[in-house]
Design a protein around this motif. Structure first.
Motif, PDB file in Angstrom:
ATOM      1  N   ALA A 242     -72.036  -5.541 -40.220  1.00  0.00           N
ATOM      2  CA  ALA A 242     -72.346  -4.118 -40.340  1.00  0.00           C
ATOM      3  C   ALA A 242     -73.515  -3.751 -39.429  1.00  0.00           C
ATOM      4  CB  ALA A 242     -72.695  -3.780 -41.782  1.00  0.00           C
ATOM      5  N   PRO A 243     -73.406  -2.649 -38.694  1.00  0.00           N
ATOM      6  CA  PRO A 243     -74.480  -2.240 -37.781  1.00  0.00           C
ATOM      7  C   PRO A 243     -75.805  -1.950 -38.486  1.00  0.00           C
ATOM      8  CG  PRO A 243     -72.483  -0.999 -37.334  1.00  0.00           C
ATOM      9  CD  PRO A 243     -72.244  -1.788 -38.586  1.00  0.00           C
ATOM     10  N   ASP A 244     -75.767  -1.604 -39.770  1.00  0.00           N
ATOM     11  CA  ASP A 244     -77.017  -1.317 -40.479  1.00  0.00           C
ATOM     12  C   ASP A 244     -77.830  -2.587 -40.772  1.00  0.00           C
ATOM     13  OD1 ASP A 244     -75.094  -2.153 -42.307  1.00  0.00           O
ATOM     14  OD2 ASP A 244     -75.968  -1.008 -43.960  1.00  0.00           O
ATOM     15  N   LEU A 245     -77.257  -3.768 -40.552  1.00  0.00           N
ATOM     16  CA  LEU A 245     -77.985  -5.021 -40.751  1.00  0.00           C
ATOM     17  C   LEU A 245     -78.807  -5.413 -39.530  1.00  0.00           C
ATOM     18  CD1 LEU A 245     -75.259  -7.211 -42.476  1.00  0.00           C
ATOM     19  CD2 LEU A 245     -77.141  -5.985 -43.545  1.00  0.00           C
ATOM     20  N   LEU A 246     -78.437  -4.910 -38.369  1.00  0.00           N
ATOM     21  CA  LEU A 246     -79.103  -5.325 -37.126  1.00  0.00           C
ATOM     22  C   LEU A 246     -80.592  -4.972 -37.070  1.00  0.00           C
ATOM     23  CD1 LEU A 246     -76.247  -4.734 -34.556  1.00  0.00           C
ATOM     24  CD2 LEU A 246     -76.970  -6.865 -35.619  1.00  0.00           C
ATOM     25  N   PRO A 247     -81.033  -3.814 -37.566  1.00  0.00           N
ATOM     26  CA  PRO A 247     -82.492  -3.577 -37.559  1.00  0.00           C
ATOM     27  C   PRO A 247     -83.267  -4.619 -38.366  1.00  0.00           C
ATOM     28  CG  PRO A 247     -81.345  -1.526 -37.896  1.00  0.00           C
ATOM     29  CD  PRO A 247     -80.305  -2.613 -37.968  1.00  0.00           C
ATOM     30  N   HIS A 248     -82.693  -5.084 -39.494  1.00  0.00           N
ATOM     31  CA  HIS A 248     -83.343  -6.130 -40.290  1.00  0.00           C
ATOM     32  C   HIS A 248     -83.363  -7.450 -39.512  1.00  0.00           C
ATOM     33  CE1 HIS A 248     -83.648  -3.576 -43.743  1.00  0.00           C
ATOM     34  NE2 HIS A 248     -82.337  -3.421 -43.822  1.00  0.00           N
ATOM     35  N   LEU A 249     -82.277  -7.725 -38.798  1.00  0.00           N
ATOM     36  CA  LEU A 249     -82.213  -8.939 -37.986  1.00  0.00           C
ATOM     37  C   LEU A 249     -83.320  -8.948 -36.939  1.00  0.00           C
ATOM     38  CD1 LEU A 249     -80.739 -11.548 -37.039  1.00  0.00           C
ATOM     39  CD2 LEU A 249     -79.352 -10.061 -35.592  1.00  0.00           C
ATOM     40  N   PHE A 250     -83.514  -7.830 -36.244  1.00  0.00           N
ATOM     41  CA  PHE A 250     -84.526  -7.773 -35.201  1.00  0.00           C
ATOM     42  C   PHE A 250     -85.936  -7.669 -35.760  1.00  0.00           C
ATOM     43  CE2 PHE A 250     -80.780  -6.706 -32.730  1.00  0.00           C
ATOM     44  CZ  PHE A 250     -80.943  -7.597 -31.685  1.00  0.00           C
ATOM     45  N   ALA A 251     -86.084  -7.150 -36.969  1.00  0.00           N
ATOM     46  CA  ALA A 251     -87.416  -7.046 -37.568  1.00  0.00           C
ATOM     47  C   ALA A 251     -87.923  -8.397 -38.076  1.00  0.00           C
ATOM     48  CB  ALA A 251     -87.392  -6.039 -38.717  1.00  0.00           C
ATOM     49  N   PHE A 252     -87.033  -9.223 -38.632  1.00  0.00           N
ATOM     50  CA  PHE A 252     -87.456 -10.465 -39.272  1.00  0.00           C
ATOM     51  C   PHE A 252     -86.907 -11.723 -38.618  1.00  0.00           C
ATOM     52  CE2 PHE A 252     -87.393  -7.249 -42.676  1.00  0.00           C
ATOM     53  CZ  PHE A 252     -88.742  -7.249 -42.981  1.00  0.00           C
ATOM     54  N   GLY A 253     -85.954 -11.610 -37.718  1.00  0.00           N
ATOM     55  CA  GLY A 253     -85.286 -12.762 -37.138  1.00  0.00           C
ATOM     56  C   GLY A 253     -86.178 -13.632 -36.276  1.00  0.00           C
ATOM     57  N   THR A 254     -85.741 -14.862 -36.083  1.00  0.00           N
ATOM     58  CA  THR A 254     -86.429 -15.844 -35.263  1.00  0.00           C
ATOM     59  C   THR A 254     -85.863 -15.784 -33.848  1.00  0.00           C
ATOM     60  OG1 THR A 254     -86.694 -17.273 -37.195  1.00  0.00           O
ATOM     61  CG2 THR A 254     -86.982 -18.292 -35.038  1.00  0.00           C
ATOM     62  N   GLU A 255     -86.742 -15.672 -32.865  1.00  0.00           N
ATOM     63  CA  GLU A 255     -86.302 -15.572 -31.470  1.00  0.00           C
ATOM     64  C   GLU A 255     -86.369 -16.935 -30.790  1.00  0.00           C
ATOM     65  OE1 GLU A 255     -88.557 -12.700 -29.338  1.00  0.00           O
ATOM     66  OE2 GLU A 255     -87.784 -11.027 -30.514  1.00  0.00           O
ATOM     67  N   ARG A 256     -85.329 -17.213 -30.001  1.00  0.00           N
ATOM     68  CA  ARG A 256     -85.281 -18.428 -29.190  1.00  0.00           C
ATOM     69  C   ARG A 256     -84.699 -18.065 -27.839  1.00  0.00           C
ATOM     70  NH1 ARG A 256     -82.989 -21.304 -34.215  1.00  0.00           N
ATOM     71  NH2 ARG A 256     -84.858 -22.227 -35.044  1.00  0.00           N
ATOM     72  N   HIS A 257     -85.217 -18.659 -26.794  1.00  0.00           N
ATOM     73  CA  HIS A 257     -84.672 -18.429 -25.462  1.00  0.00           C
ATOM     74  C   HIS A 257     -83.437 -19.290 -25.286  1.00  0.00           C
ATOM     75  CE1 HIS A 257     -87.937 -15.909 -24.070  1.00  0.00           C
ATOM     76  NE2 HIS A 257     -88.728 -16.694 -24.784  1.00  0.00           N
ATOM     77  N   ASP A 258     -82.415 -18.743 -24.645  1.00  0.00           N
ATOM     78  CA  ASP A 258     -81.162 -19.485 -24.499  1.00  0.00           C
ATOM     79  C   ASP A 258     -81.088 -20.305 -23.226  1.00  0.00           C
ATOM     80  OD1 ASP A 258     -80.739 -17.548 -22.579  1.00  0.00           O
ATOM     81  OD2 ASP A 258     -78.808 -16.888 -23.364  1.00  0.00           O
ATOM     82  N   GLY A 259     -82.086 -20.205 -22.355  1.00  0.00           N
ATOM     83  CA  GLY A 259     -82.100 -20.977 -21.131  1.00  0.00           C
ATOM     84  C   GLY A 259     -81.331 -20.329 -19.989  1.00  0.00           C
ATOM     85  N   HIS A 260     -80.779 -19.139 -20.222  1.00  0.00           N
ATOM     86  CA  HIS A 260     -80.029 -18.417 -19.203  1.00  0.00           C
ATOM     87  C   HIS A 260     -80.574 -17.010 -18.998  1.00  0.00           C
ATOM     88  CE1 HIS A 260     -77.036 -21.598 -19.175  1.00  0.00           C
ATOM     89  NE2 HIS A 260     -77.029 -21.538 -20.489  1.00  0.00           N
ATOM     90  N   GLY A 261     -81.794 -16.766 -19.430  1.00  0.00           N
ATOM     91  CA  GLY A 261     -82.411 -15.457 -19.269  1.00  0.00           C
ATOM     92  C   GLY A 261     -82.258 -14.542 -20.465  1.00  0.00           C
ATOM     93  N   GLY A 262     -81.604 -15.003 -21.504  1.00  0.00           N
ATOM     94  CA  GLY A 262     -81.415 -14.192 -22.707  1.00  0.00           C
ATOM     95  C   GLY A 262     -82.247 -14.717 -23.858  1.00  0.00           C
ATOM     96  N   VAL A 263     -82.297 -13.929 -24.918  1.00  0.00           N
ATOM     97  CA  VAL A 263     -83.025 -14.300 -26.131  1.00  0.00           C
ATOM     98  C   VAL A 263     -82.049 -14.242 -27.294  1.00  0.00           C
ATOM     99  CG1 VAL A 263     -84.900 -13.680 -27.690  1.00  0.00           C
ATOM    100  CG2 VAL A 263     -85.187 -13.388 -25.237  1.00  0.00           C
ATOM    101  N   ILE A 264     -81.997 -15.319 -28.063  1.00  0.00           N
ATOM    102  CA  ILE A 264     -81.155 -15.367 -29.256  1.00  0.00           C
ATOM    103  C   ILE A 264     -82.042 -15.050 -30.445  1.00  0.00           C
ATOM    104  CG2 ILE A 264     -79.691 -16.798 -30.716  1.00  0.00           C
ATOM    105  CD1 ILE A 264     -79.201 -18.548 -28.215  1.00  0.00           C
ATOM    106  N   VAL A 265     -81.642 -14.058 -31.228  1.00  0.00           N
ATOM    107  CA  VAL A 265     -82.366 -13.691 -32.441  1.00  0.00           C
ATOM    108  C   VAL A 265     -81.470 -14.079 -33.605  1.00  0.00           C
ATOM    109  CG1 VAL A 265     -83.446 -11.841 -33.745  1.00  0.00           C
ATOM    110  CG2 VAL A 265     -83.440 -11.758 -31.259  1.00  0.00           C
ATOM    111  N   CYS A 266     -81.926 -15.027 -34.427  1.00  0.00           N
ATOM    112  CA  CYS A 266     -81.092 -15.487 -35.539  1.00  0.00           C
ATOM    113  C   CYS A 266     -81.825 -15.296 -36.861  1.00  0.00           C
ATOM    114  CB  CYS A 266     -80.678 -16.936 -35.343  1.00  0.00           C
ATOM    115  SG  CYS A 266     -82.040 -18.099 -35.334  1.00  0.00           S
ATOM    116  N   PHE A 267     -81.036 -15.153 -37.900  1.00  0.00           N
ATOM    117  CA  PHE A 267     -81.588 -14.978 -39.235  1.00  0.00           C
ATOM    118  C   PHE A 267     -81.474 -16.305 -39.960  1.00  0.00           C
ATOM    119  CE2 PHE A 267     -82.216 -13.107 -43.411  1.00  0.00           C
ATOM    120  CZ  PHE A 267     -83.175 -12.162 -43.126  1.00  0.00           C
TER     121      PHE A 267
END
Length: 95
Positions: free
Chosen positions: A23-48
Motif C-alpha cells: 500500500a502506498p500509505d506505508l511508504l512514508p513510514h518506511l522512509f521515516a524509520f527504515g534502515t538505509e544501505r548502499h547497494d553498490g550501484h549508486g542506489g540506496v536500499i531502505v528496508c524495514f
C-alpha cells in the motif's frame, strides 16, 4: 497517496507496489524509520528490519497494524526517485 510521494515514485515502482500488494500509505513510514544501505550501484536500499520496527514502535507514530504490514518491505532509491519496491525474502548482505 501523498502528493509529494507521487512525484518521486517512478512508474515502475508504482506498478511493482500494486503487483506486490504494498500500500502506498506505508511508504512514508518506511522512509521515516527504515534502515538505509548502499547497494553498490549508486542506489540506496531502505528496508524495514527489526531495528526499524523497534524505532517505529518506540516513537509511537505508526500504528501497530502498520508495523506488521511493513515487516520485510524494502524500496530502492536511485537518482532522487524511488526505483522499485518489494518484499525481502532473504537477509540483506552487509558489505
Amino acid at each position: 497517496m501523498a502528493p509529494e510521494l507521487r512525484r518521486i515514485l517512478s512508474h515502475h515502482a508504482r506498478a511493482r507496489a500494486q503487483q506486490r500488494g504494498i500500500a502506498p500509505d506505508l511508504l512514508p513510514h518506511l522512509f521515516a524509520f527504515g534502515t538505509e544501505r548502499h547497494d553498490g550501484h549508486g542506489g540506496v536500499i531502505v528496508c524495514f528490519d527489526r531495528a526499524a520496527r523497534k524505532r517505529a514502535a518506540r516513537a509511537g507514530l505508526a500504528p501497530s497494524r502498520d508495523l506488521d504490514r511493513l515487516a520485510g518491505i524494502y524500496a530502492v532509491e536511485s537518482g532522487g526517485a524511488i526505483a522499485t519496491v518489494g518484499h525481502r525474502h532473504r537477509r540483506m548482505r552487509v558489505r
